[in-house]
Design a protein around this motif. Structure first.
Motif, mmCIF file in Angstrom:
data_model
loop_
_atom_site.group_PDB
_atom_site.id
_atom_site.type_symbol
_atom_site.label_atom_id
_atom_site.label_comp_id
_atom_site.label_asym_id
_atom_site.label_seq_id
_atom_site.Cartn_x
_atom_site.Cartn_y
_atom_site.Cartn_z
ATOM 1 N N GLN A 118 -5.489 -4.828 3.896
ATOM 2 C CA GLN A 118 -4.696 -6.030 4.802
ATOM 3 C C GLN A 118 -3.688 -5.329 5.344
ATOM 4 O OE1 GLN A 118 -4.203 -9.796 2.759
ATOM 5 N NE2 GLN A 118 -5.552 -9.062 1.062
ATOM 6 N N THR A 119 -2.972 -4.226 4.760
ATOM 7 C CA THR A 119 -1.794 -3.601 5.260
ATOM 8 C C THR A 119 -2.308 -2.341 5.221
ATOM 9 O OG1 THR A 119 -1.033 -3.364 3.160
ATOM 10 C CG2 THR A 119 -0.285 -5.440 4.514
ATOM 11 N N SER A 120 -1.227 -1.421 6.132
ATOM 12 C CA SER A 120 -1.561 -0.011 6.177
ATOM 13 C C SER A 120 -0.365 0.677 5.862
ATOM 14 C CB SER A 120 -2.225 0.331 7.537
ATOM 15 O OG SER A 120 -2.380 1.700 7.581
ATOM 16 N N SER A 121 -0.251 1.952 5.427
ATOM 17 C CA SER A 121 0.813 2.763 5.078
ATOM 18 C C SER A 121 0.725 3.949 5.887
ATOM 19 C CB SER A 121 0.767 3.283 3.423
ATOM 20 O OG SER A 121 -0.343 3.848 3.391
ATOM 21 N N HIS A 122 -0.251 3.759 7.074
ATOM 22 C CA HIS A 122 -0.135 4.902 7.715
ATOM 23 C C HIS A 122 0.839 4.996 8.667
ATOM 24 C CE1 HIS A 122 -4.263 6.061 6.516
ATOM 25 N NE2 HIS A 122 -4.892 4.852 6.879
ATOM 26 N N ALA A 123 0.985 5.920 9.438
ATOM 27 C CA ALA A 123 2.218 6.156 10.499
ATOM 28 C C ALA A 123 1.768 5.136 11.609
ATOM 29 C CB ALA A 123 2.250 7.528 11.015
ATOM 30 N N SER A 124 2.658 4.704 12.482
ATOM 31 C CA SER A 124 2.574 3.622 13.419
ATOM 32 C C SER A 124 1.502 4.411 14.613
ATOM 33 C CB SER A 124 3.978 3.453 14.226
ATOM 34 O OG SER A 124 4.295 4.706 14.829
ATOM 35 N N HIS A 125 1.445 5.527 14.657
ATOM 36 C CA HIS A 125 0.242 5.845 15.768
ATOM 37 C C HIS A 125 -0.940 5.903 15.285
ATOM 38 C CE1 HIS A 125 0.933 9.608 13.559
ATOM 39 N NE2 HIS A 125 -0.215 10.051 13.982
ATOM 40 N N MET A 126 -1.212 5.583 14.067
ATOM 41 C CA MET A 126 -2.352 5.781 13.467
ATOM 42 C C MET A 126 -3.351 4.217 13.493
ATOM 43 S SD MET A 126 -2.241 8.370 10.359
ATOM 44 C CE MET A 126 -3.939 8.433 10.043
ATOM 45 N N GLN A 127 -4.411 4.027 13.640
ATOM 46 C CA GLN A 127 -5.322 2.916 13.398
ATOM 47 C C GLN A 127 -5.328 2.418 12.192
ATOM 48 O OE1 GLN A 127 -5.441 0.965 16.042
ATOM 49 N NE2 GLN A 127 -5.357 2.346 17.780
ATOM 50 N N PRO A 128 -5.310 1.146 11.702
ATOM 51 C CA PRO A 128 -5.526 0.518 10.290
ATOM 52 C C PRO A 128 -7.078 0.625 10.427
ATOM 53 C CG PRO A 128 -5.219 -1.357 11.922
ATOM 54 C CD PRO A 128 -4.873 -0.047 12.797
ATOM 55 N N ALA A 129 -7.527 0.644 8.926
ATOM 56 C CA ALA A 129 -9.030 0.536 8.419
ATOM 57 C C ALA A 129 -9.899 -0.327 9.395
ATOM 58 C CB ALA A 129 -9.113 0.441 7.147
ATOM 59 N N SER A 130 -9.123 -1.495 9.395
ATOM 60 C CA SER A 130 -10.130 -2.890 10.248
ATOM 61 C C SER A 130 -10.359 -2.406 11.417
ATOM 62 C CB SER A 130 -9.253 -4.143 9.786
ATOM 63 O OG SER A 130 -8.037 -3.860 10.696
ATOM 64 N N TYR A 131 -9.627 -1.392 12.306
ATOM 65 C CA TYR A 131 -10.052 -0.908 13.503
ATOM 66 C C TYR A 131 -11.330 -0.381 13.625
ATOM 67 C CZ TYR A 131 -9.316 1.422 17.975
ATOM 68 O OH TYR A 131 -9.728 1.869 19.272
ATOM 69 N N PHE A 132 -11.707 0.298 12.432
ATOM 70 C CA PHE A 132 -13.013 0.996 12.592
ATOM 71 C C PHE A 132 -14.174 0.333 12.285
ATOM 72 C CE2 PHE A 132 -9.649 4.190 12.131
ATOM 73 C CZ PHE A 132 -9.658 4.929 13.288
ATOM 74 N N ALA A 133 -13.894 -1.098 11.858
ATOM 75 C CA ALA A 133 -15.050 -2.000 11.235
ATOM 76 C C ALA A 133 -15.415 -2.946 12.357
ATOM 77 C CB ALA A 133 -14.597 -2.750 10.271
ATOM 78 N N ILE A 134 -16.867 -3.483 12.422
ATOM 79 C CA ILE A 134 -17.270 -4.154 13.501
ATOM 80 C C ILE A 134 -16.744 -5.573 13.161
ATOM 81 C CG2 ILE A 134 -19.541 -3.026 13.938
ATOM 82 C CD1 ILE A 134 -20.773 -5.125 12.187
ATOM 83 N N ASP A 135 -16.787 -6.479 13.916
ATOM 84 C CA ASP A 135 -16.170 -7.760 13.712
ATOM 85 C C ASP A 135 -16.948 -8.520 12.464
ATOM 86 O OD1 ASP A 135 -15.111 -10.517 14.833
ATOM 87 O OD2 ASP A 135 -17.361 -11.245 14.407
#
Length: 301
Positions: free
Chosen positions: A21-38
């Motif tokens: 639900q949340t990401s600890s990535h840097a701001s320029h990186m996409q969250p995990a949900s970005y790479f999943a289909i709807d």
């Protein structure tokens, strides 16, 4: 994209996939949900895959002709000059590994000779709202003399008549327009090919979970010569008027669309909640004073 609310609302879903639900990535990186289909699309595909690959226990033979892993789908009565019982069976092809629907007509009489060559024209019909016809053959694998017509398999789609009986069809005018337009589109391609369905009714129309409509009985009437005495023009007119009959069955679900007439059978007409355009379409398809019904007029209305 999965939201926190969606995750909390249905954690026991067989097709549920939890993403961070949340990401600890840097701001320029996409969250995990970005790479999943709807998520809704993923669940729909998972359900279709499960329906396609599952094989239910039954007394059906393991293999018929070039098809194996037979699994029963549904059985319907197709009313023509006499009721024809059709059993639909899902099976996998030895040739290409794809799944197909085997539509079986059981118990043919010894002297009955189906016109298997009639399938050749139906094989040429390619349109989205028709379950494509592939081949027809006779077999004794079921313990009798059966005719089998092979069509495309449509995962999770069931016949419209059973969906109506179970109250699992929308009541909206938009849905009725959608049914009419999809059937008209399918019939347009069939009629251009010089063919006619001849047994079109709610039991020979499939409805998918997303309300996609498919004519599922292509070639049946021609192979069995059910209406051989009719000219192709008469048969095509009957196809178009069958759309009106299907609308009557759908509208009959609501008492607001049924008018009691003293001394006569109740009449089915669109109620006050329907638009003038839809009422005009319904009258056009169901009034016998209309001399010739055309697809162009249906689309114009």
């Amino acid at each position: 994209v999965v939201t926190a609310g969606a995750i909390a609302s249905d954690p026991s879903d067989d097709y549920f996939m939890k993403l961070p639900q949340t990401s600890s990535h840097a701001s320029h990186m996409q969250p995990a949900s970005y790479f999943a289909i709807d998520e809704n699309l993923r669940r729909a595909l998972a359900r279709e895959t499960r329906a396609t690959c599952s094989v239910d226990d039954s007394e059906l033979p393991f293999q018929v002709h070039n098809y194996y892993s037979l699994s029963p789908l549904e059985t319907v009565d197709i009313y023509t000059s006499g009721a024809v019982k059709q059993q639909s069976i899902k099976a996998q092809s030895i040739s290409d590994g794809r799944h197909y629907t085997l539509d079986r007509i059981a118990g043919l009489q010894p002297g009955q000779k189906p016109e298997l060559g009639a399938i050749d024209k139906w094989r040429q019909v390619q349109t989205p709202n028709v379950a494509h016809t592939h081949e027809a053959f006779l077999t004794h694998a079921f313990g009798d003399n059966s005719l089998v017509i092979v069509h495309d398999y449509k995962p999770l789609a069931t016949n419209l008549a059973s969906r109506i009986a179970e109250g699992q069809v929308p009541m909206s005018e938009a849905f009725l327009w959608s049914v009419v337009l999809q059937l008209a589109s399918a019939l347009s391609s069939i009629h251009v090919a010089g063919l006619a369905v001849q047994v079109l009714d709610a039991s020979t129309v499939l409805l998918s979970p997303t309300n996609r409509v498919y004519i599922s009985c292509g070639g049946l009437a021609d192979v069995l010569s059910l209406h051989a005495a009719h000219s192709i023009e008469v048969a095509q007119q009957n196809d178009l008027r069958s759309i009106g009959q299907i609308l009557r069955v759908l509208l009959n679900r609501s008492p607001d669309n049924v008018i009691a007439v003293q001394g006569q059978a109740p009449m089915v007409v669109p109620g006050r909640g329907y638009s003038p355009e839809f009422k005009e379409l319904f009258g056009y398809l169901n009034h016998h004073v209309t001399p010739v019904v055309t697809i162009e007029d249906i689309l114009r209305l």
